[in-house]
Structure formats: structure tokens, C-alpha cells
Design an enzyme around this catalytic site. Structure first.
Site, PDB file in Angstrom:
ATOM      1  N   HIS A 106      93.602 -18.371  45.556  1.00 15.90           N
ATOM      2  CA  HIS A 106      95.005 -18.363  46.007  1.00 15.90           C
ATOM      3  C   HIS A 106      95.489 -19.789  46.206  1.00 15.90           C
ATOM      4  O   HIS A 106      94.713 -20.675  46.551  1.00 15.90           O
ATOM      5  CB  HIS A 106      95.193 -17.520  47.271  1.00 15.90           C
ATOM      6  CG  HIS A 106      94.445 -17.979  48.485  1.00 15.90           C
ATOM      7  ND1 HIS A 106      94.984 -18.865  49.395  1.00 15.90           N
ATOM      8  CD2 HIS A 106      93.205 -17.674  48.945  1.00 15.90           C
ATOM      9  CE1 HIS A 106      94.103 -19.067  50.383  1.00 15.90           C
ATOM     10  NE2 HIS A 106      93.022 -18.365  50.123  1.00 15.90           N
ATOM     11  N   ASP A 108      98.405 -20.487  48.050  1.00 16.13           N
ATOM     12  CA  ASP A 108      99.152 -20.681  49.299  1.00 16.13           C
ATOM     13  C   ASP A 108      98.185 -21.120  50.394  1.00 16.13           C
ATOM     14  O   ASP A 108      96.967 -20.981  50.257  1.00 16.13           O
ATOM     15  CB  ASP A 108      99.875 -19.391  49.713  1.00 16.13           C
ATOM     16  CG  ASP A 108      98.926 -18.217  49.962  1.00 16.13           C
ATOM     17  OD1 ASP A 108      97.962 -18.048  49.190  1.00 16.13           O
ATOM     18  OD2 ASP A 108      99.139 -17.462  50.925  1.00 16.13           O
ATOM     19  N   ASP A 140      90.506 -24.117  51.497  1.00 18.90           N
ATOM     20  CA  ASP A 140      91.084 -22.767  51.485  1.00 18.90           C
ATOM     21  C   ASP A 140      92.503 -22.831  50.962  1.00 18.90           C
ATOM     22  O   ASP A 140      93.434 -22.949  51.737  1.00 18.90           O
ATOM     23  CB  ASP A 140      91.040 -22.177  52.904  1.00 18.90           C
ATOM     24  CG  ASP A 140      91.511 -20.737  52.961  1.00 18.90           C
ATOM     25  OD1 ASP A 140      91.614 -20.089  51.908  1.00 18.90           O
ATOM     26  OD2 ASP A 140      91.784 -20.258  54.081  1.00 18.90           O
ATOM     27  N   GLU A 174      98.351 -14.942  49.587  1.00 15.67           N
ATOM     28  CA  GLU A 174      97.122 -14.422  50.181  1.00 15.67           C
ATOM     29  C   GLU A 174      97.133 -14.506  51.697  1.00 15.67           C
ATOM     30  O   GLU A 174      96.691 -13.579  52.376  1.00 15.67           O
ATOM     31  CB  GLU A 174      95.898 -15.175  49.631  1.00 15.67           C
ATOM     32  CG  GLU A 174      94.563 -14.487  49.904  1.00 15.67           C
ATOM     33  CD  GLU A 174      93.931 -14.803  51.245  1.00 15.67           C
ATOM     34  OE1 GLU A 174      93.025 -14.075  51.654  1.00 15.67           O
ATOM     35  OE2 GLU A 174      94.354 -15.777  51.917  1.00 15.67           O
ATOM     36  N   GLU A 175      97.652 -15.615  52.225  1.00 15.25           N
ATOM     37  CA  GLU A 175      97.637 -15.784  53.688  1.00 15.25           C
ATOM     38  C   GLU A 175      98.679 -14.893  54.360  1.00 15.25           C
ATOM     39  O   GLU A 175      98.797 -14.887  55.574  1.00 15.25           O
ATOM     40  CB  GLU A 175      97.861 -17.255  54.075  1.00 15.25           C
ATOM     41  CG  GLU A 175      96.856 -18.241  53.470  1.00 15.25           C
ATOM     42  CD  GLU A 175      95.443 -18.118  54.028  1.00 15.25           C
ATOM     43  OE1 GLU A 175      95.178 -17.189  54.831  1.00 15.25           O
ATOM     44  OE2 GLU A 175      94.597 -18.947  53.659  1.00 15.25           O
ATOM     45  N   ASP A 207      86.831 -18.035  47.085  1.00 11.29           N
ATOM     46  CA  ASP A 207      87.659 -18.148  48.292  1.00 11.29           C
ATOM     47  C   ASP A 207      86.814 -17.932  49.550  1.00 11.29           C
ATOM     48  O   ASP A 207      87.231 -17.236  50.465  1.00 11.29           O
ATOM     49  CB  ASP A 207      88.811 -17.130  48.223  1.00 11.29           C
ATOM     50  CG  ASP A 207      89.786 -17.273  49.379  1.00 11.29           C
ATOM     51  OD1 ASP A 207      89.859 -18.369  49.963  1.00 11.29           O
ATOM     52  OD2 ASP A 207      90.467 -16.275  49.702  1.00 11.29           O
ATOM     53  N   HIS A 458      91.928 -22.799  58.029  1.00 10.11           N
ATOM     54  CA  HIS A 458      92.934 -22.335  59.008  1.00 10.11           C
ATOM     55  C   HIS A 458      93.019 -23.226  60.239  1.00 10.11           C
ATOM     56  O   HIS A 458      93.906 -23.041  61.070  1.00 10.11           O
ATOM     57  CB  HIS A 458      92.695 -20.887  59.483  1.00 10.11           C
ATOM     58  CG  HIS A 458      92.852 -19.876  58.404  1.00 10.11           C
ATOM     59  ND1 HIS A 458      93.214 -18.579  58.646  1.00 10.11           N
ATOM     60  CD2 HIS A 458      92.708 -19.968  57.065  1.00 10.11           C
ATOM     61  CE1 HIS A 458      93.281 -17.914  57.510  1.00 10.11           C
ATOM     62  NE2 HIS A 458      92.969 -18.747  56.524  1.00 10.11           N
TER      63      HIS A 458
HETATM   64  N1  BES Z   1      89.501 -17.665  52.559  1.00 11.10           N
HETATM   65  C1  BES Z   1      89.869 -16.726  53.576  1.00 11.10           C
HETATM   66  C2  BES Z   1      88.855 -15.598  53.704  1.00 11.10           C
HETATM   67  C3  BES Z   1      87.599 -15.998  54.408  1.00 11.10           C
HETATM   68  C4  BES Z   1      87.640 -16.270  55.757  1.00 11.10           C
HETATM   69  C5  BES Z   1      86.430 -16.059  53.721  1.00 11.10           C
HETATM   70  C6  BES Z   1      86.503 -16.628  56.412  1.00 11.10           C
HETATM   71  C7  BES Z   1      85.307 -16.423  54.373  1.00 11.10           C
HETATM   72  C8  BES Z   1      85.322 -16.701  55.719  1.00 11.10           C
HETATM   73  C9  BES Z   1      91.229 -16.136  53.273  1.00 11.10           C
HETATM   74  O1  BES Z   1      92.126 -17.117  52.826  1.00 11.10           O
HETATM   75  C10 BES Z   1      91.797 -15.567  54.553  1.00 11.10           C
HETATM   76  O2  BES Z   1      92.203 -16.334  55.381  1.00 11.10           O
HETATM   77  N2  BES Z   1      91.817 -14.243  54.683  1.00 11.10           N
HETATM   78  C11 BES Z   1      92.437 -13.575  55.784  1.00 11.10           C
HETATM   79  C12 BES Z   1      92.794 -12.214  55.265  1.00 11.10           C
HETATM   80  C13 BES Z   1      93.985 -11.575  55.919  1.00 11.10           C
HETATM   81  C14 BES Z   1      95.267 -12.411  55.737  1.00 11.10           C
HETATM   82  C15 BES Z   1      94.188 -10.188  55.333  1.00 11.10           C
HETATM   83  C16 BES Z   1      91.462 -13.441  56.936  1.00 11.10           C
HETATM   84  O3  BES Z   1      90.248 -13.289  56.733  1.00 11.10           O
HETATM   85  O4  BES Z   1      91.914 -13.511  58.078  1.00 11.10           O
HETATM   86 MN    MN Z   2      91.277 -18.266  51.368  1.00 11.89          MN
HETATM   87 MN    MN Z   3      92.729 -18.348  54.459  1.00 14.55          MN
END
Ligand code: BES
Ligand code: MN
Ligand code: MN
Length: 490
Positions: A106, A108, A140, A174-175, A207, A458
């Protein structure tokens, strides 16, 4: 089949351009999907990627996902519907003799502000003397996305044929719960021969992150998530606590009371039946003992000892293997510094539950909502309560012993001279499940991380290490060669 040495050498000799050119350009665009004021930046980021793909000879499509919606209503920005960022598709190769690999990233990012405590401007990629590259999105997910562009550039400029057909799917929402994406994927995959996905043999999602700061891993599971907004409203406007405290039901008091009934300080979720179906199988715990991780790895990232358990397997299972519930914040609560004695009239508590197979977001949402309603009834408050979900994703787990995992493990060994650990993620990448379900069980899906556990996705001061950005770019290339050479089997 290992990647050709020209490819690996090209990545090494062009490392500075990849960092100071490509990744710096990518980080410069504040493609924050959660903020409508940055929607144009998000869209521009997608179009920039499209240009890059075209410059390497790929066929591209910008899929218009329509306007953003909220509760069935079109979201407006001024007089105009707020457009969703494009889904950027790229295709390289149509050779029926080659395997076809689908790649997802992603483009964003999360918001970022110097005020939150960044050491450097989050939108200016900054390399330190110890070779960390700081910037929002560095890990990320712009670093991994640029890693794939590096692979394409190296192949073009070295005049190398790609060993597989490639399909890129780059998302800009995605975020923000991937609005529009699932519907598009599912509709496309339902077309004869899976439409745009025709011939895809495997899916590589880049990701996520290493389990530690030392050793690479491959990921065969993600937790799902259900996010909730719990609103409690009382009086029409905020009240002075000197005038009304002691006379009225207070929304904050009610909300804090209910939130305290969700999870205990030891991490145990207090909602009845929430752990149903998740009990450990014999021998499972031992799998977690084997992973390259210690309690010190956690301490290094959190800065101090805040572990819930004093043994490694319980900690890892807390994140990978069991559901968890986190309280995120309260909207409408008074939060400035100083002395202000107000009774907020309406407050919204935000919390989410991470879920694991075989749990389903809808089933968990119902369990949580019923419980909250029951707790609310017990309060006999005169306020009003409503609970809604604001986002969800399904959990996923795959067979980590198939041809695809073997190929990725081989590639990892070639680049990092070590066997990757096999991990499950605590985080959620809902598109993983969408691809898996839409493309069917003959298509193997894995997550191939680039960054490290301490990258701070994040968070403030998000970074990726130069070694991971460059090593990861080589790994992505090496992975394509190993996939090309593998024999498909389950
Ligand atoms: N890259 C992350 C997912 C992730 C988080 C992978 C921690 C490994 C460890 C992705 O960009 C993300 O932030 N996903 C959100 C999903 C939500 C918006 C549905 C999350 O995990 O909070
Ligand atoms: Mn991500
Ligand atoms: Mn993320």
C-alpha cells in the site's frame, strides 16, 4: 535458481540512488488516507507509482474505486464527492511458460507531525550516521513498495528478463480499512479465469516486519481485527461540574465504567466466550519457544519492562496466537492541560479486538455488542448508549510448508545466509484473506517482510534500516527466481 549476480550488484551499486532518489521522493508525498485534506497527495502518490511502473515497461491501469462512502452516503469535500485514491495495477510478462506472481503493497501512510516528537521532518527521508532512514512510510509501506520498483529498474537496466510474470496491486486506502478494494478484487476474481488475476500462482504481500532486529522471517498468519466506537451521551451540552456534579448521570463515568469491564490489566479479555475455539493444541507452545526472540527484544523496543508474562512463549502467543483487546482513546473527553472542570456531554470510547482463526469479525462484533449492551443495562443510567464497528478484517493462517514458502526460504538464505523463522503476525492485513479466498486454495499466499521489529510503523520516528531496504530489494528479486525454479506442490 539464485538471482543473477548482475541483479544483486546493480542493487548494491545503486543503493544511494534508491535511497536519495526513489524512497526520498516517495516519503515526500504525505499520502495520508485518513485525512481528506491529503487526498490529493494520496492520489498523486498512486500516479507517481504508475509512472514509475510505465518507465520500466509495465502495462498499468489506475482503477477508479469511486467516491468514499460513509453509512451509505457519499462523503463530500466541499461541493465535490471525495474520490478514493486509485488502485494502481501493473503487469509485466504474459508468458504462459512462466509462473505468475501477484504482489501487494500500500502507498498510503499514517499521519505524522513534528509536534508528536519526531527527531526529523517526517516527510524528509533522513539517514543517520548509523544508517537508519527516518520518515513516515519508510517501513509501512513505501520502503517495501520501492523495493519492488528497485527490482524492476535493475532488470530493465541490466537487460535481464524477469523470471516470472508479475502482477502488482498497489493500494492507497489501506490505513483506512481498504475501502473499495475487497469488492474490486472479489468481482475481478469471479470473472472467467479470474479476470485480471488470470494465471496467478502465488501472492506475495510485503507489508509486515521481522520478529526481531536480527533475523529475517516469513509470515504465514495474521490476526484479524474488529474496531468499535462506544458512544455515551447525556445532557445536550457540556456542563460545569461545580453546578451539576452530584446532580446528573455523567457520560464519562458511565463510559469509563463500561470500558473497565472489557479487559483486565493482566491482558485477559473479560467478555464471556471470547476465547472459544482458540485453545492450544498439544505441541503448539513449543513452536513458539523455537523462534529467535527473547524478552529483551521486547524491552529494547518498549524501552522498559512492560511484559505481561515472564516467559517467551506466552508473550509470543499473546501477540500471534490469541485474541487481544486494546483501549485506544476517548473522543469528546477533555484532554488539554490545565484545570477545566467540565462534564463532557457526549463521549466515544474507541477500542478494538484482534482475533485469530477460526474467529470471524461479525461473530465477535455480536459477542462484544451484546456484552456491552448487557453491562449498560446493569448501570441503569439515564444517558443513551450506542455501539458501532468502525473497521474489520478477518484473521488468516496458511500452510507454511508448501513450495512457495520453500522458495521464499531459499531466497532468504541466499540473501541473509540464515533460515527464516516462520511467524504469525499480531497485526492485520485484511487483503491477505481477500486474496486467499478470492483466488482459491490452489494459490499460495505469504507475507515477505522487509523491515525490522523496531521500525515503529504508525509511531513517531518510523524508520527502515538501509541494510533492510537494500537487503529487502535483493530478497524480493531472489524470491522471484526461486519461485520461477520451484515445482508447484502443496
Ligand atoms: N502494515 C500494517 C499491518 C501490520 C501491523 C503488520 C503490525 C504487521 C504488524 C498495516 O499497514 C496496518 O496498519 N494494518 C491495520 C489494519 C486495519 C486498518 C484494518 C492494523 O493492523 O491496525
Ligand atoms: Mn502496512
Ligand atoms: Mn499500517
Amino acid at each position: 535458481m539464485p538471482a543473477p549476480s548482475e541483479f544483486l550488484t546493480y542493487i548494491d551499486t545503486h543503493a544511494d540512488q534508491f535511497i536519495n532518489g526513489r524512497l526520498t521522493e516517495a516519503v515526500k508525498k504525505p499520502s495520508i488516507s485518513t485525512d481528506p485534506n491529503h487526498r490529493q497527495d494520496d492520489i498523486d502518490m498512486g500516479l507517481w507509482i504508475k509512472d514509475q511502473l510505465e518507465s520500466f515497461g509495465l502495462t498499468t491501469t489506475a482503477i477508479d474505486l469511486g467516491p468514499q462512502m460513509n453509512d451509505g452516503q457519499t462523503v463530500m469535500k466541499g461541493d465535490e464527492p471525495l474520490q478514493l485514491p486509485y488502485l494502481i495495477l501493473g503487469r509485466a510478462g504474459e508468458d504462459p511458460e512462466k509462473k505468475t506472481v501477484l504482489v501487494y503493497c500500500h502507498y498510503d501512510v499514517q499521519p505524522a507531525d513534528m509536534k508528536d516528537g519526531w527527531k526529523y521532518d517526517p516527510w524528509t527521508l533522513t539517514e543517520t550516521s548509523t544508517h537508519q532512514l527516518y520518515g513516515r512510510g519508510s517501513t509501512d509501506d513505501k520502503g517495501p513498495l520501492c523495493g519492488w520498483l528497485n527490482v524492476l529498474e535493475a532488470h530493465k537496466n541490466c537487460n535481464l528478463d524477469l523470471p516470472v510474470n508479475l502482477r502488482f496491486c498497489f493500494e492507497g486506502m489501506e490505513e483506512s480499512d481498504s475501502e473499495g478494494l475487497d469488492n474490486w478484487i472479489i468481482a475481478e476474481a469471479k470473472k472467467p479465469n479470474h479476470g485480471w488475476f488470470a494465471g496467478v500462482n502465488c501472492v506475495c504481500i510485503t507489508d509486515n516486519y521481522w520478529l526481531n532486529t536480527r533475523s529475517p522471517c516469513l509470515t504465514y498468519g495474521v490476526r484479524g481485527v474488529v474496531a468499535f466506537d462506544l458512544n455515551i451521551a447525556g445532557p445536550q451540552a457540556d456542563l460545569h461540574s461545580g453546578l451539576f456534579g452530584g446532580m446528573v448521570y455523567e457520560p464519562m463515568t458511565d463510559l469509563v465504567h463500561i470500558m473497565s469491564k472489557l479487559v483486565a490489566p493482566n491482558g485477559r479479555i473479560l467478555i464471556p466466550n471470547i476465547y472459544d475455539g482458540t485453545s492450544l493444541q498439544p505441541g503448539e507452545k513449543e513452536e513458539y519457544e523455537k523462534l529467535d526472540w527473547t524478552l529483551d527484544d521486547l524491552k529494547e523496543i518498549t524501552g522498559t519492562d512492560v511484559a505481561l508474562y515472564d516467559d517467551k512463549a506466552s508473550e509470543l502467543m499473546g501477540r500471534m496466537r490469541f485474541p487481544s483487546l486494546s483501549l485506544h482513546g476517548i473522543n469528546g473527553a477533555y484532554s488539554d492541560s490545565g484545570f477545566k472542570t467540565v462534564i463532557p456531554h457526549s463521549v466515544t470510547g474507541k477500542f478494538s479486538v484482534r482475533i485469530v482463526p477460526p474467529q470471524d469479525p461479525k461473530q465477535i462484533a455480536k459477542l462484544v455488542e451484546d456484552y456491552v449492551k448487557q453491562e449498560w443495562a446493569l448501570l441503569q443510567s439515564k444517558g443513551s448508549m450506542s455501539i458501532t464497528t468502525s473497521g474489520e478484517g478477518k484473521p488468516w493462517i496458511a500452510n507454511n510448508q508448501d513450495w512457495h514458502f520453500s522458495a521464499a526460504a531459499k531466497a532468504t538464505y541466499e540473501i541473509y545466509q540464515t533460515q527464516p523463522d516462520l511467524t504469525r503476525e499480531g497485526g492485520s492485513v485484511p487483503v491477505t484473506v481477500t486474496f486467499s479466498e478470492a483466488l482459491g486454495s490452489n494459490v499460495s499466499v505469504l507475507l515477505l517482510p522487509m523491515g525490522r521489529s523496531d521500525d515503529g510503523a504508525h509511531s513517531t520516528n518510523e524508520k527502515i534500516d538501509r541494510a533492510n531496504f537494500i537487503g529487502g530489494s535483493k530478497l524480493f528479486g531472489a524470491y522471484l527466481y526461486e519461485v520461477a525454479a520451484a515445482t508447484i506442490s502443496s
